[in-house]
Write a protein that holds these residues in place. Structure first.
Motif, PDB file in Angstrom:
ATOM      1  N   THR A 110       0.308  -1.366   0.200  1.00 62.04           N
ATOM      2  CA  THR A 110       0.058   0.230   0.298  1.00 62.04           C
ATOM      3  C   THR A 110       0.895   1.604   0.339  1.00 62.04           C
ATOM      4  OG1 THR A 110      -0.333   0.105   2.397  1.00 62.04           O
ATOM      5  CG2 THR A 110      -1.784  -0.899   0.964  1.00 62.04           C
ATOM      6  N   GLN A 111       1.589   1.581  -0.951  1.00 56.77           N
ATOM      7  CA  GLN A 111       2.797   2.448  -0.896  1.00 56.77           C
ATOM      8  C   GLN A 111       3.588   2.987   0.746  1.00 56.77           C
ATOM      9  OE1 GLN A 111       0.937   5.491  -4.159  1.00 56.77           O
ATOM     10  NE2 GLN A 111       0.985   3.712  -5.811  1.00 56.77           N
ATOM     11  N   GLY A 112       3.489   1.864   0.921  1.00 52.51           N
ATOM     12  CA  GLY A 112       4.219   2.304   2.074  1.00 52.51           C
ATOM     13  C   GLY A 112       3.517   3.035   3.572  1.00 52.51           C
ATOM     14  N   ARG A 113       2.017   3.071   3.650  1.00 48.95           N
ATOM     15  CA  ARG A 113       1.253   3.697   4.236  1.00 48.95           C
ATOM     16  C   ARG A 113      -0.163   2.749   4.840  1.00 48.95           C
ATOM     17  NH1 ARG A 113       2.352   8.070   2.109  1.00 48.95           N
ATOM     18  NH2 ARG A 113       4.077   9.559   2.807  1.00 48.95           N
ATOM     19  N   LYS A 114      -0.304   2.896   6.056  1.00 52.15           N
ATOM     20  CA  LYS A 114      -1.859   2.020   6.042  1.00 52.15           C
ATOM     21  C   LYS A 114      -2.743   2.506   6.029  1.00 52.15           C
ATOM     22  CE  LYS A 114      -3.064   0.053  10.147  1.00 52.15           C
ATOM     23  NZ  LYS A 114      -3.178  -1.813   9.969  1.00 52.15           N
ATOM     24  N   LEU A 115      -3.631   1.327   5.435  1.00 54.36           N
ATOM     25  CA  LEU A 115      -4.741   2.038   3.947  1.00 54.36           C
ATOM     26  C   LEU A 115      -5.759   1.615   5.702  1.00 54.36           C
ATOM     27  CD1 LEU A 115      -5.382   0.740   1.168  1.00 54.36           C
ATOM     28  CD2 LEU A 115      -5.441   2.644   1.530  1.00 54.36           C
ATOM     29  N   GLY A 116      -6.672   2.708   5.959  1.00 53.80           N
ATOM     30  CA  GLY A 116      -7.529   2.497   7.494  1.00 53.80           C
ATOM     31  C   GLY A 116      -7.507   3.646   7.923  1.00 53.80           C
ATOM     32  N   LYS A 117      -6.006   3.785   7.981  1.00 51.29           N
ATOM     33  CA  LYS A 117      -5.532   4.845   9.133  1.00 51.29           C
ATOM     34  C   LYS A 117      -5.042   5.995   7.840  1.00 51.29           C
ATOM     35  CE  LYS A 117      -3.349   3.170  13.097  1.00 51.29           C
ATOM     36  NZ  LYS A 117      -3.038   2.624  14.186  1.00 51.29           N
ATOM     37  N   THR A 118      -4.802   5.302   6.397  1.00 54.83           N
ATOM     38  CA  THR A 118      -4.531   7.084   5.463  1.00 54.83           C
ATOM     39  C   THR A 118      -5.734   7.156   4.844  1.00 54.83           C
ATOM     40  OG1 THR A 118      -2.194   5.809   5.467  1.00 54.83           O
ATOM     41  CG2 THR A 118      -2.932   7.593   3.880  1.00 54.83           C
ATOM     42  N   PHE A 119      -6.469   8.104   5.197  1.00 53.16           N
ATOM     43  CA  PHE A 119      -7.666   8.106   4.599  1.00 53.16           C
ATOM     44  C   PHE A 119      -8.214   9.617   4.035  1.00 53.16           C
ATOM     45  CE2 PHE A 119     -10.611  10.355   7.734  1.00 53.16           C
ATOM     46  CZ  PHE A 119      -9.260   9.633   9.190  1.00 53.16           C
ATOM     47  N   GLY A 120      -8.742  10.105   3.601  1.00 55.85           N
ATOM     48  CA  GLY A 120     -10.088  11.237   2.712  1.00 55.85           C
ATOM     49  C   GLY A 120     -11.381  11.553   2.740  1.00 55.85           C
ATOM     50  N   GLU A 121     -11.493  12.514   3.677  1.00 56.84           N
ATOM     51  CA  GLU A 121     -12.333  12.918   3.422  1.00 56.84           C
ATOM     52  C   GLU A 121     -12.744  14.521   2.984  1.00 56.84           C
ATOM     53  OE1 GLU A 121     -15.440  11.909   3.921  1.00 56.84           O
ATOM     54  OE2 GLU A 121     -14.778   9.586   5.132  1.00 56.84           O
ATOM     55  N   ILE A 122     -14.316  14.440   2.495  1.00 57.73           N
ATOM     56  CA  ILE A 122     -13.963  16.072   1.768  1.00 57.73           C
ATOM     57  C   ILE A 122     -15.947  16.925   1.980  1.00 57.73           C
ATOM     58  CG2 ILE A 122     -14.380  17.356  -0.342  1.00 57.73           C
ATOM     59  CD1 ILE A 122     -12.790  15.020  -1.389  1.00 57.73           C
ATOM     60  N   GLY A 123     -15.715  17.730   2.718  1.00 56.18           N
ATOM     61  CA  GLY A 123     -16.900  18.248   3.224  1.00 56.18           C
ATOM     62  C   GLY A 123     -16.790  19.222   4.534  1.00 56.18           C
ATOM     63  N   LEU A 124     -18.399  19.944   4.664  1.00 51.95           N
ATOM     64  CA  LEU A 124     -18.138  20.034   6.039  1.00 51.95           C
ATOM     65  C   LEU A 124     -18.136  20.142   7.527  1.00 51.95           C
ATOM     66  CD1 LEU A 124     -20.550  22.855   6.826  1.00 51.95           C
ATOM     67  CD2 LEU A 124     -21.961  21.597   6.942  1.00 51.95           C
ATOM     68  N   ALA A 125     -17.724  19.110   7.374  1.00 50.19           N
ATOM     69  CA  ALA A 125     -17.164  17.999   8.582  1.00 50.19           C
ATOM     70  C   ALA A 125     -15.627  18.510   8.784  1.00 50.19           C
ATOM     71  CB  ALA A 125     -17.065  16.884   8.786  1.00 50.19           C
ATOM     72  N   GLY A 126     -15.172  18.117   7.537  1.00 51.74           N
ATOM     73  CA  GLY A 126     -13.701  19.539   7.668  1.00 51.74           C
ATOM     74  C   GLY A 126     -13.364  20.776   8.307  1.00 51.74           C
ATOM     75  N   HIS A 127     -14.562  21.641   8.085  1.00 48.89           N
ATOM     76  CA  HIS A 127     -14.296  22.886   8.524  1.00 48.89           C
ATOM     77  C   HIS A 127     -14.150  23.035   9.708  1.00 48.89           C
ATOM     78  CE1 HIS A 127     -14.334  27.270   8.573  1.00 48.89           C
ATOM     79  NE2 HIS A 127     -15.708  27.218   8.840  1.00 48.89           N
ATOM     80  N   TRP A 128     -15.507  22.286  10.154  1.00 54.19           N
ATOM     81  CA  TRP A 128     -15.715  22.355  11.236  1.00 54.19           C
ATOM     82  C   TRP A 128     -14.963  21.621  12.518  1.00 54.19           C
ATOM     83  CZ3 TRP A 128     -20.793  19.233  11.281  1.00 54.19           C
ATOM     84  CH2 TRP A 128     -22.353  20.318  10.490  1.00 54.19           C
ATOM     85  N   LEU A 129     -13.731  20.611  12.154  1.00 54.78           N
ATOM     86  CA  LEU A 129     -12.944  20.280  12.275  1.00 54.78           C
ATOM     87  C   LEU A 129     -11.492  20.661  12.728  1.00 54.78           C
ATOM     88  CD1 LEU A 129     -12.295  16.948  13.974  1.00 54.78           C
ATOM     89  CD2 LEU A 129     -11.629  16.465  10.899  1.00 54.78           C
ATOM     90  N   LYS A 130     -11.405  21.636  11.594  1.00 53.20           N
ATOM     91  CA  LYS A 130     -10.103  22.643  12.011  1.00 53.20           C
ATOM     92  C   LYS A 130     -11.288  24.074  12.369  1.00 53.20           C
ATOM     93  CE  LYS A 130      -7.148  25.481   8.866  1.00 53.20           C
ATOM     94  NZ  LYS A 130      -6.299  25.122   8.648  1.00 53.20           N
TER      95      LYS A 130
END
Lengths: 45, 485
Positions: free
Chosen positions: B443-463
């Motif tokens: 998996t190109q040196g990374r652990k899938l599941g722990k390496t993930f992406g998300e897009i959306g409003l929740a990301g703004h709240w999180l920041k």
């Protein structure tokens, strides 16, 4: 402009109710990954 | 009684000083030496740069906090290092020069038992001719003052666009070996969103320019990540976002000269090209501060301490990309020659880049330098502080706390637009930061599941939540230490 994100996907991305649960889920998941520990990589003889 | 001197009061220096003070008895002295009078939460500069947050919201003065918490504070800049002392001073010391107040210009020998060099990077604008924040229509969001200027420039351009002016906006990296693509990525998405909110999006051509070989490299060689139920490469995810927002991109570009409204760059084909713009935000290259070090006889020993940034327990043996190993990366951030000196955060010299090195046909190196900002800065600073605390308490060297970037996760919560109901964010979490191809070969040196992406409003709240949580933590309010780095 190429629409790469469908209207339904966009709805899910911007829906406050769905995103509220996503926020809780992401907060916990990121906390577990980032604060869940770190360490070395070298083998100790 | 031990005296610990911390150079720098950014994320790394402040985290180290806070933990040292909390866990060490009062007879031990903690002194912070920083030329900056304010602490700033740098990740929120993005919002200052689009006028959605006042710079006062992301900073606070250090002196009153340090006084209240019994942390010594000197508003001074480090000049040179004397890790053995000199003919007149038995103890190791740092020569520092005051930058403010009655003592301004005066130099002082600040002795120490332990030294934490958390001076971060020098924003090396000089490395790119004409790249000066606020000049030639180029801006930066690397500091809150730069971000304020960026917003002034952007606001003026938006006003002109409302009058009918067509504009070109260029955002990305301003040097062939710049890092911190994540900040530029956040800024371009926020600027694009602001243009929409001001109803002038159709008047602007927005272009990403970067030294990355592919989109989504972020100085980490890109990554394979989970996105919803899919597994995709980071360049596919970022490509999707840019295409959806009609952002064009130029990759493999080493910007080498800026003129008024023109960015000149060399690409990997070796071609010299230029791009016109009306507003540009280009991240400069980072460099060490050019510190010198001297031994007891005042002979120059800079090469024992510095290799641009500070030398730590990394494997600096030059070797080809194919032979790079995750074990090359440091674990304790201790200088191998002077064991009482540590360099967490951006101040340590990385053994090599994380992204694959590439050269243009002319031999110019064009690839991102490795990022060490944000979470890794805080985590490495805390583990350095914990090792010093253990060493002092046990009376013998203790290095049980380790944190290689090859065994550490990081979250990049990139704002993609401001607003409680209209905002958006792109959250990319990577584990580990430096790929470990032995552990995760498929998996190109990374652990899938722990390496993930998300897009959306929740990301703004999180920041936004991180903004408030980390400023609360930095102000050392009750139970601040429960908030992880």
């Amino acid at each position: 402009m190429t629409q790469r994100i469908s209207k339904y996907q966009r709805f899910k991305m911007m829906n406050p109710i769905i995103q509220f649960f996503k926020f809780i889920y992401l907060s916990i998941k990121i906390m577990v990954i980032v604060a869940g520990g770190h360490g070395g990589t070298r083998k100790i003889n | 009684m031990a005296k610990i001197v911390v150079l720098g009061a950014g994320i790394s220096g402040h985290v180290a000083a806070s933990h040292l003070r909390r866990k060490l008895p009062k007879e031990h002295e903690v002194v912070v030496v920083s030329p900056n009078s304010n602490y700033q939460w740098i990740p929120s500069n993005i919002w200052v740069g689009i006028g959605r947050m006042k710079s006062e919201k992301i900073l606070f003065p250090l002196a009153p906090l340090y006084k209240r918490k019994h942390i010594g504070y000197k508003q001074a800049k480090a000049v040179s290092f004397y890790p053995e002392g000199d003919q007149n001073e038995q103890k190791p010391y740092v020569l520092a020069e005051y930058v403010f107040g009655e003592q301004k210009g005066q130099q002082e020998k600040i002795t120490y038992d332990y030294l934490i060099n958390a001076t971060g990077p020098k924003l090396n604008f000089e490395a790119t001719e004409g790249l000066i924040p606020g000049k030639n229509k180029t801006y930066s969001v690397c500091t809150y003052t730069h971000a304020d200027h960026a917003w002034e420039g952007l606001k003026a351009l938006i006003e002109q666009m409302k009058q009918g002016k067509k504009a070109r906006i260029l955002i990305g990296t301003g040097h062939a070996k710049a890092t911190c693509q994540g900040a530029a990525f956040e800024y371009i998405l926020n600027v694009e969103e602001e243009l929409r909110k001001h109803k002038v999006r159709d008047m602007a051509e927005v272009t990403w320019i970067s030294n990355e070989y592919q989109l989504g490299d972020f100085g980490m060689d890109g990554m394979l990540l989970s996105y919803g139920s899919m597994t995709m490469k980071s360049h596919e995810m970022i490509e999707m976002i840019f295409e959806d927002r009609d952002i064009k991109w130029i990759l493999g570009a080493g910007v080498n000269k800026i003129e008024d409204g023109v960015a000149h760059y060399e690409n990997l084909e070796g071609e010299q090209k230029s791009e016109l713009y009306d507003f540009a935000m280009l991240i400069p290259s980072f460099s060490g501060h050019g510190f010198k070090a001297f031994n007891k006889n005042e002979n120059d020993i800079t090469e024992k301490l510095f290799k641009g940034f500070m030398i730590v327990d990394a494997n600096y043996t030059p070797k080809p990309y194919e032979e790079w190993s995750v074990q090359d990366w440091p674990e304790t951030y201790q200088n191998p020659t002077y064991k009482n000196i540590f360099a967490p955060g951006i101040a340590f010299a990385p053994p090599h880049s994380i992204s694959k090195p590439r050269k243009s046909k002319n031999g110019t190196e064009i690839f991102p330098a490795p990022p060490r900002t944000g979470m890794p800065s805080g985590i490495t600073a805390k583990l350095v502080a914990e090792n010093i605390i253990d060493t002092i308490k046990n009376g013998q060297e203790s290095l049980s706390h380790k944190g290689s970037m090859g065994n550490m996760g990081a979250a990049c919560i990139a704002s993609a637009g401001f607003g409680m109901t209209t905002g958006s964010g792109v959250s990319i979490t990577t584990y580990p930061i430096v790929p470990d191809y032995e552990k995760y070969p498929e998996t190109q040196g990374r652990k899938l599941g722990k390496t993930f992406g998300e897009i959306g409003l929740a990301g703004h709240w999180l920041k936004l939540a991180l903004h408030h949580a980390f400023i609360y933590k930095a102000k050392m309010r009750p139970f601040w230490w429960l908030i992880p780095e």
